[in-house]
Motif scaffolding. Sequence first.
Motif, PDB file in Angstrom:
ATOM      1  N   ASP A 729       0.849  -1.121  -0.088  1.00  0.00           N
ATOM      2  CA  ASP A 729       0.038  -0.071   0.030  1.00  0.00           C
ATOM      3  C   ASP A 729       0.939   1.231  -0.239  1.00  0.00           C
ATOM      4  OD1 ASP A 729      -1.888   1.875   0.326  1.00  0.00           O
ATOM      5  OD2 ASP A 729      -3.229   1.035   1.896  1.00  0.00           O
ATOM      6  N   ASN A 731      -0.375   4.233  -0.515  1.00  0.00           N
ATOM      7  CA  ASN A 731      -1.085   5.593  -0.151  1.00  0.00           C
ATOM      8  C   ASN A 731      -0.387   6.392   0.958  1.00  0.00           C
ATOM      9  OD1 ASN A 731      -3.019   7.266   0.389  1.00  0.00           O
ATOM     10  ND2 ASN A 731      -4.820   5.872   0.584  1.00  0.00           N
ATOM     11  N   LYS A 734      -2.309   6.756   4.141  1.00  0.00           N
ATOM     12  CA  LYS A 734      -2.772   5.350   4.843  1.00  0.00           C
ATOM     13  C   LYS A 734      -1.989   5.335   6.278  1.00  0.00           C
ATOM     14  CE  LYS A 734      -3.828   1.069   5.437  1.00  0.00           C
ATOM     15  NZ  LYS A 734      -5.081   0.329   5.491  1.00  0.00           N
TER      16      LYS A 734
END
Length: 754
Positions: A729, A731, A734
């Motif tokens: 991930d 992001n 996040k």
Amino acid sequence: MNYLYKFFLILLVFVSCTKKNESIQKENDVTQHPNLILTSKSVLEIKSQLGTIPVFDQTLNKTKEEVDAAIKKGIDVPIPKDMAGGYTHTQHKKNYATMQKAGVLFQLLGDEKYAIYIRDMLLEYAKMFPTLPRHPQKRSYARGKIFWQCLNDSNWLVFTSQAYDCIYSWLPKEQTEYLNKTLFKPFADFLSVETPQYFNRVHNHSTWGNVAVGMIGLVMDDEELVNRALYGLENDNIDPKAKDNDGGFIKDKAGKAGFLANLDSPFSPDGFYTEGPYYQRYAMYPFLIFAEALQNKKPELKIFEYKNGVLIKAVDALLNLTDADGEFFPLNDGQKGMSYYTSSLVSAVDIAYYYGTKKPELLSIAKKQNKVQLDATGLSVAIGLREHKEKSFIKKSMELTDGSRGDEGGVGILRYQKEEETLALVMKYTGQGLSHGHYDKLSFSLYENGNEVIQDYGLSRFVNVEQKNGGGYLKENKTFAKQTIAHNTVIQNETSHFKNNYAIASKNHSEKYLFDVSNPDFQIVSAKEKNAYPGTELHRTMIMVNDDKLSKPFIIDITKVTADKKNNYDLPYYYFGQIISMNFKYQTPKTLSTLGDKSGYQHLWKEGAGMANAENVQFTWLDNKRFYTITTATNKEDEIVFARIGANDPEFNLRKDPTIIIRKKQIKNTIYASIIESHGSYSAVKEVAKNAYSNFSKIEKIIDDVNYSSFKIKFKDGREKILILSNTDSNPKKEHSLNINHKKYNWVGAYYYK
């Protein structure tokens, strides 16, 4: 009433005649030569400034000296027979370059001797061209007539068309008709309809062909040729069995080839050219010179606005793809030493400045080049320099996407600069790069102050050196330079990425995972490759860390390998200089043997090897009076191999450069974790070594699973840093939480470093 009627009738006739005269004048302006690169208007503007524009005046004077010397030597149009670098090849190159310069001199200085020289030269070519078969050297997929390949014939026509434009109105009509019919129209047809496998594809070769046909079409006002150049050949002009240089069928539909297709497909929205900087540099001249001609002759096309102004963006991208000395990074096929001092980049910088936003940063590059193109664009640059408008061109960290839509990976460049000290890391995660692409997904190179620290080999070719395969590519380009082992990236089972298969490689590209340079003290680039080896995923992350306790940033290099079965893995680092020390035992053989028998391994001598037998290995070398060290986390079973390029090379075509290879055997999933640092210096005059030892004691893997990889970095001054990477991930918003050795770490984004 009759008087009023007559008055309005006379007024109507007057207005009608005025409009007709304006229309005729407008038509005359278009057909009056020169009207391609130089125009009647720009010639007057330049003449009014001569003697007051130092860099332009200097370029003009030097050009005059060169052309006058050539005229004094006389005209030589030999029957073609040689490969690149040979006499006939070189002479014809001189001819087209001299004719182009003579055309400019005729327009700017008004001396007819230059026009006479061009005319007489063209008449010689017009006499010879109809008698020429294809070139006797049968080395190219598309043999030319004057040169061994159509590419060079196109070079000739691109430059010669500019010379022809400059004397077109000076020549008697019967001579232009003769040259058009006997030389130029047949030449354009030869490059296009008679050689579709060359003309009708997307490639830098074809760009030159398209532009050659388009330029001479503009000179002769031949709309059919101009459209052929812009849009490619129609279906009925193509042999359906014709194949291109890569074995694939040529483009067979209008819109999929031609100049505009070569603008659409190879360029990303950022201006990155998929073949790499070396060939982008080569292609920029035809792209931009034709664009300038189109802008002058067909402004309604708005060519510099095409694809959101990609041509101007491309010049900026190309300048950023250089080291501190202005030399292009040798991604894919690229000859080292080529730089923005080349004439094609002089034109590119001038044209981009004039037709772009007149960025003062471009003037600083032009000032270094110290010459300009002899037209309106060069005049504009010269005036800008005269008025001291230049600003420094600062190369910043940036990502340049690949692919026509910018969705086929890219190149990540991490940079550091403090006064004269620079560091640049270049990581490649692009598409294949057409036929000039190399099989090296997730490879990298490292530069310090313009010097290579960890090198990309580049191409195997001596351009225009006749003794070396006629100046063409050497066989070692395919057997070594293109192979994955020639690059600084992971190789599985001694087999190149995509098994060195162009058809497969060209359908795949790496995927960007993360690029973040928002913090100048922690710059990171990360990408994944899932197709180079079926069943295996490579995920490489490279970080440039600027630590306030160290004099220079250091590089963290992490490659995570996830596979569906056990494999052997090699990770080479191609360094320069002298080995200083290492902290592991090794053996050197009495007799050299090759590292393997295929995929480039057959070109590597095995000079030594040893087992890591530790959790960390350090290797230090000296180059350019600086010390460098790689500190890498290892397993005790890992093997460290010393190798050198040059095996199975009976003609000595390859450089004898060294490499150190970290080898992991019969393992399914693994991770490479290394620190690369520049530290200290050596003075040969004082005979003093300063800071010759690494600043690090170790890099240690703590956790490595599907979701996270974490590492402890230990400095010799006692400090420790924890690096955590999110593997799935990226992001930036996040939130993450992870327990490591009974300590909880919380952070936001794809990485943690503290």
